[in-house]
Design an enzyme around this catalytic site. Structure first.
Site, PDB file in Angstrom:
ATOM      1  N   CYS A  33       0.785  -1.083   0.104  1.00  0.00           N
ATOM      2  CA  CYS A  33      -0.090  -0.029  -0.032  1.00  0.00           C
ATOM      3  C   CYS A  33       0.734   1.233  -0.012  1.00  0.00           C
ATOM      4  O   CYS A  33       0.710   2.063  -0.929  1.00  0.00           O
ATOM      5  CB  CYS A  33      -1.078  -0.020   1.265  1.00  0.00           C
ATOM      6  SG  CYS A  33      -1.904  -1.555   1.536  1.00  0.00           S
ATOM      7  N   ASN A 269      -2.467  -1.879  -5.671  1.00  0.00           N
ATOM      8  CA  ASN A 269      -1.540  -3.175  -5.726  1.00  0.00           C
ATOM      9  C   ASN A 269      -2.705  -4.231  -5.791  1.00  0.00           C
ATOM     10  O   ASN A 269      -3.769  -4.118  -5.885  1.00  0.00           O
ATOM     11  CB  ASN A 269      -0.677  -3.453  -4.275  1.00  0.00           C
ATOM     12  CG  ASN A 269      -1.618  -3.389  -3.000  1.00  0.00           C
ATOM     13  OD1 ASN A 269      -1.499  -2.600  -2.409  1.00  0.00           O
ATOM     14  ND2 ASN A 269      -2.472  -4.600  -2.895  1.00  0.00           N
TER      15      ASN A 269
END
Length: 493
Positions: A33, A269
């Site tokens: 993240c 992601n």
């Protein structure tokens, strides 16, 4: 008249929505993240913005990040140099709001309106920074469910903003991040949905880094049930995201602004669910963790297209500044503007490779549930399958050219372990061909990796190994940052 801009970021993207758009398959430079979000904001690879993991020590929303990087993010440039009113709502960086880094009173430069989640993902019982003031939310769905709160804040901005300035909105819902709490009306949705059973599902990761090899194969029935349930709940949380986008698009249409607004929809992601017998997480070098969809609609974009160019999230900042009319030569960004691709320009010169880099995390001591694994691992499941470790530190060159669809990776560990995949023949990355691929290609990829690990700005956009203009110049390994061959670590913070 300048175009309006909306960037919508969702954790671990799963379901594409929106019509009349162009679809890219976008790569992230780090499958985690905070480093990935820092790359979006700065247009830089992790070795240039120095955010290496989700901790303050890893530079995630630290005071050093605030001092060195935040003043030069693309929203800061948009507001200061391009005259945009800017709006942020949602998850910023994982450690945002930490007391050691200014708490929720810190509002990063570049934001006219700031509604940021304190720390990491939640759906209820969270605190927002509302322009630097803490606002606590509870667990009443009608007023506290975070995805809906962000939708309402966004609609309010569109209702009451100035009509005399262009606007930029960045909406970053935590959904579908854990704890995967769906809205009450969606808890029964997708009851028959389960995680995809591709050819790399629930198999042993042979010839891979030790962290992948240590996974228990086959997975236990309880692990499979857990990951299927997580997959289903993630989809359920995204139904509220669909609602948010529908409301946003309708509001833009009612305001007469939709035709002059670019909308970018993507994620920070990917996410794995059972591939190579790893239950759930990200952080790994494989396509399922580093590749996410990017959908864009806006003025001059022909509908229903798929573009196969190698794009990355470091391109989002340059693209948005380019749309706003800013001279990209004035930035230090590593990425490229997608605007020529969005417009459908012919004969566009584009990259053929991209850098992926990750610094593994682990506990100094042994995991109490898995003492046999020793120190250095983290994110372990009850059956002692661990998703990360200190030496899960790697860098890769992801190449996509006319002749090769290749990934080359090196680990910073005692083995200096190498993984290489030919994705034309092996799209699910089952067979590591590091020991069988032509030695000349292996050496060229090693050199290219060293160069990319020390690149900055324009040197990150030089021709790749399989481009006609490729030349190996050893001096490139000793550019601004000094020699970084193979290794990137906390010494660069």
């Amino acid at each position: 008249m300048k175009s309006h801009l909306a960037l919508l970021i969702f954790y671990c993207f799963t379901i594409p929505v929106l019509n009349l758009l162009i679809l890219f398959f976008q790569y992230v430079p780090s499958a985690l993240c905070c480093p990935s979000r820092a790359s979006i904001l700065t247009g830089k690879y992790p070795h240039n913005h120095h955010v290496v993991n989700n901790t303050l020590e890893g530079n995630c929303s630290s005071k050093l990040w605030q001092k060195i990087q935040e003043p030069y993010t693309f929203p800061a440039v948009l507001k200061a140099m391009c005259g945009y009113q800017t709006f942020f709502a949602g998850k910023y960086l994982n450690e945002y709001g930490a007391e050691d880094a200014g708490g929720v009173g810190h509002v990063p430069p570049g934001w006219s309106f700031w509604y940021a989640l304190e720390k990491n993902s939640k759906y209820y019982n969270y605190t927002l920074s509302v322009n630097g003031k803490a606002r606590r939310h509870g667990e009443n769905y009608s007023v506290d469910y975070l995805t809906d709160v962000l939708a309402n804040m966004s609609l309010d901005f569109l209702e009451y903003k100035s009509n005399f300035e262009p606007f930029f909105m960045m909406i970053a819902t935590p959904a579908p991040h854990s704890p995967w709490t769906p809205a009450p009306q969606y808890t029964k949705s997708f009851q028959n949905v389960s995680a995809p059973r591709n050819s790399n599902f629930n198999i042993h990761g042979k010839n891979k880094h030790w962290l992948i090899r240590q996974a228990k194969t086959p997975m236990s029935n309880s692990s499979i049930q857990f990951l299927d349930d997580a997959y289903r709940k993630r989809w359920q949380t995204l139904l509220s995201v669909d609602d948010l986008i529908e409301k946003l698009v309708k509001k833009l249409e009612v305001n007469g602004e939709l035709d002059n607004t670019y909308i970018f929809y993507t994620s920070d992601n990917g996410f794995h669910t059972g591939q190579f017998s790893l239950p759930i997480d990200k952080r790994q070098l494989y396509e399922f963790d580093i590749k996410v969809p990017l959908l864009v609609r806006g003025p001059g974009i022909k509908p229903n297209q798929t573009n196969k160019m190698l794009v990355a999230n470091i391109d989002l900042g340059p693209t948005i500044l380019d749309i706003a009319g800013y001279d990209l030569n004035k930035t230090q960004m590593d990425g490229m503007s997608l605007l020529p691709l969005l417009r459908g320009d012919k004969n566009v010169t584009w990259r053929s490779d991209f850098l992926v880099e990750y610094q593994g995390e682990g506990y100094n001591g042994s995991d109490p549930t898995c003492p046999g694994l020793g120190p250095g691992v983290t994110h372990c499941f009850p059956d002692c399958v661990c998703e990360d470790s200190y030496n899960n530190t790697y860098a890769c060159v992801r190449t996509l050219s006319a002749s090769w669809d290749l990934q080359y990776c090196e680990f910073d560990d005692r083995e200096v372990f190498v993984e290489v995949y030919n994705l034309t023949a092996d799209p699910h990355q089952i067979n590591n061909i590091a020991k069988t691929i032509d030695q000349e290609i292996l050496e060229k990829m090693n050199y290219r990796l060293m160069m990319l690990q020390s690149c900055s700005g324009a040197t990150c956009r030089t021709p790749g190994v399989f481009d006609p203009g490729y030349r190996f110049d050893p001096r490139l390994m000793f550019s601004n940052h000094g020699l970084r061959a193979r290794r990137f670590s906390a010494q660069f913070l």
